[in-house]
Design an enzyme around this catalytic site. Structure first.
Site, short mmCIF file in Angstrom:
data_model
loop_
_atom_site.label_atom_id
_atom_site.label_comp_id
_atom_site.label_asym_id
_atom_site.label_seq_id
_atom_site.Cartn_x
_atom_site.Cartn_y
_atom_site.Cartn_z
N GLU A 109 0.73 -1.12 -0.07
CA GLU A 109 -0.03 -0.12 -0.12
C GLU A 109 0.97 1.25 0.05
OE1 GLU A 109 -3.27 1.83 3.11
OE2 GLU A 109 -3.33 -0.14 2.90
N ASP A 111 0.20 5.38 0.37
CA ASP A 111 -0.91 6.19 0.64
C ASP A 111 -0.83 7.88 0.86
OD1 ASP A 111 -2.61 4.28 1.61
OD2 ASP A 111 -1.57 4.13 3.65
N GLU A 113 -3.28 10.41 2.71
CA GLU A 113 -4.58 10.50 3.56
C GLU A 113 -4.68 11.89 4.11
OE1 GLU A 113 -5.69 6.07 5.53
OE2 GLU A 113 -3.83 7.34 6.36
N THR A 127 1.46 10.44 4.50
CA THR A 127 1.68 9.59 3.65
C THR A 127 2.44 8.23 4.39
OG1 THR A 127 4.11 10.24 3.09
CG2 THR A 127 2.34 11.27 1.97
N GLU A 140 4.96 6.25 8.54
CA GLU A 140 3.86 7.40 8.47
C GLU A 140 4.68 8.79 8.52
OE1 GLU A 140 3.66 5.12 10.89
OE2 GLU A 140 1.46 4.52 10.92
N GLY A 208 -6.04 12.97 17.45
CA GLY A 208 -6.16 11.78 18.05
C GLY A 208 -7.67 11.21 18.68
N ARG A 287 9.01 4.77 19.18
CA ARG A 287 8.24 3.86 18.51
C ARG A 287 9.46 2.92 17.79
NH1 ARG A 287 4.17 5.34 13.46
NH2 ARG A 287 3.24 3.30 13.32
#
Length: 340
Positions: A109, A111, A113, A127, A140, A208, A287
């Site tokens: 995929e 993107d 968005e 993206t 992201e 969020g 992360r």
């Protein structure tokens, strides 16, 4: 680990936008019916009288979407898009490639968005890149725009080749992912279709999930025109034959103007990213303590994101879709906290 690049002079992004508007890509556009089919949202996709543009709507009953008639093994996918006006919190407009309806557990995929907001605050967008079902390793990035995307049409484009991926806003490249051996299957490799959807993402899209879709402002309308589908149509279940059959088209694709980031375009991309990017997975050390192999570390960007923490991402592109293109949302800080 990512590699470190030197800084470039601080050119004006306006200059780059003016330059590119005067030297636009030479694109062959098609009508909606030449390349696309209605995907979902009965009554919420409206074609223009000449078939060159469509509107997709979100109301309290359903969103809407369309899909390319073919899947493509690499390509340049592009459209002029105008986003909904006024209060759009919780609304997502997506323009993306995917093969999730064919490869539900190993899908690829790419993107765009667009994330709505409350009245008076601008649309933001993100993206993303997934390969071989790598939804647990989302790539992201989030950005602001230097214009109001509700006032007039702007062109958004995705280039996907065997060597690299480039996201464009008008003729300005805003992100490049260069394929590397270290990425392995995380680099998209299977034929994909082009989708466009509008849907209710109240659970995560705006701050969020703090602000939800308010249907008192419905219908939310996004317009698409001047479509480009430049790639090699391919059977997703015949991967070996697709590679051979698409060799000539791949070479043609890689020779086009939009496949090359010239020094001037690269300078424009770095300027955009320094000024308008407010989240990148490459700098999210909470992360990803180990930087993804394709990340290019720019010192000016890195200093902005050393304390960025996590943002919330998630949700499938359209309500009711059978495909599942996302892992569960990441518990994260809101968009507004990203500017702190």
């Amino acid at each position: 680990m990512g590699r470190l690049l030197p800084l470039i002079p601080d050119f004006s992004l306006f200059f780059f936008c003016f330059f590119f508007s005067a030297s636009s890509f030479n694109l062959s556009t098609i009508s909606f019916d030449q390349g696309y089919n209605h995907l979902f949202g009965e009554g919420n996709l409206v074609r223009s009288s000449d078939g060159r543009s469509v509107r997709i709507l979100l109301d309290r009953y359903t969103g809407a979407g369309f899909i390319s008639a073919n899947l493509y093994k690499h390509g340049f996918f592009s459209a002029n898009i105008k986003l909904p006006v006024e209060y759009t919190a919780g609304v997502v407009v997506a323009f993306y490639t995917s093969n999730g309806d064919v490869f539900e557990k190993t899908h690829d995929e790419l993107d765009f968005e667009f994330l709505g907001d409350v009245t008076g605050k601008p649309w933001r967008f993100q993206t993303n890149v997934y390969g071989n079902g790598s939804t647990s390793r989302g790539r992201e990035e989030r950005y602001r725009l230097w214009f109001d995307p509700t006032k007039e049409f702007h062109r958004y484009s995705i280039l996907w080749t065997a060597k690299n991926i480039i996201f464009y806003v008008d003729e300005v490249p805003i992100r490049e992912v260069v394929r590397s051996a270290a990425m392995g299957g995380d680099y998209p490799s299977k034929p994909m279709a082009l989708y466009a959807t509008i849907w209710d993402a109240s659970s995560w899209a705006t701050s969020g999930g703090k602000y939800k879709v308010d249907y008192a402002y419905a219908p939310f309308v996004s317009e698409f025109s001047d479509f480009v589908l430049d790639g090699c149509p391919a059977d997703p279940l015949q991967l070996s034959s697709s590679a051979a059959a698409c060799a000539d088209k791949d070479a043609e694709l890689e020779s086009n103007d939009y496949s090359v980031i010239t020094p001037l375009r690269r300078a424009a991309m770095r300027k955009f990213r320094r000024k308008y990017m407010y989240y990148s997975y490459c700098y999210d050390t909470l992360r990803y303590p180990i930087t993804m192999p394709e990340c290019v570390i720019v010192s000016s960007e890195q200093s902005r994101f050393k304390d960025s923490g996590r943002l919330k991402f998630g949700g499938s592109h359209k309500k009711g879709s059978k495909r599942r293109s996302r892992a569960p949302p990441v518990t994260a800080a809101s968009d507004s906290q990203a500017f702190a």
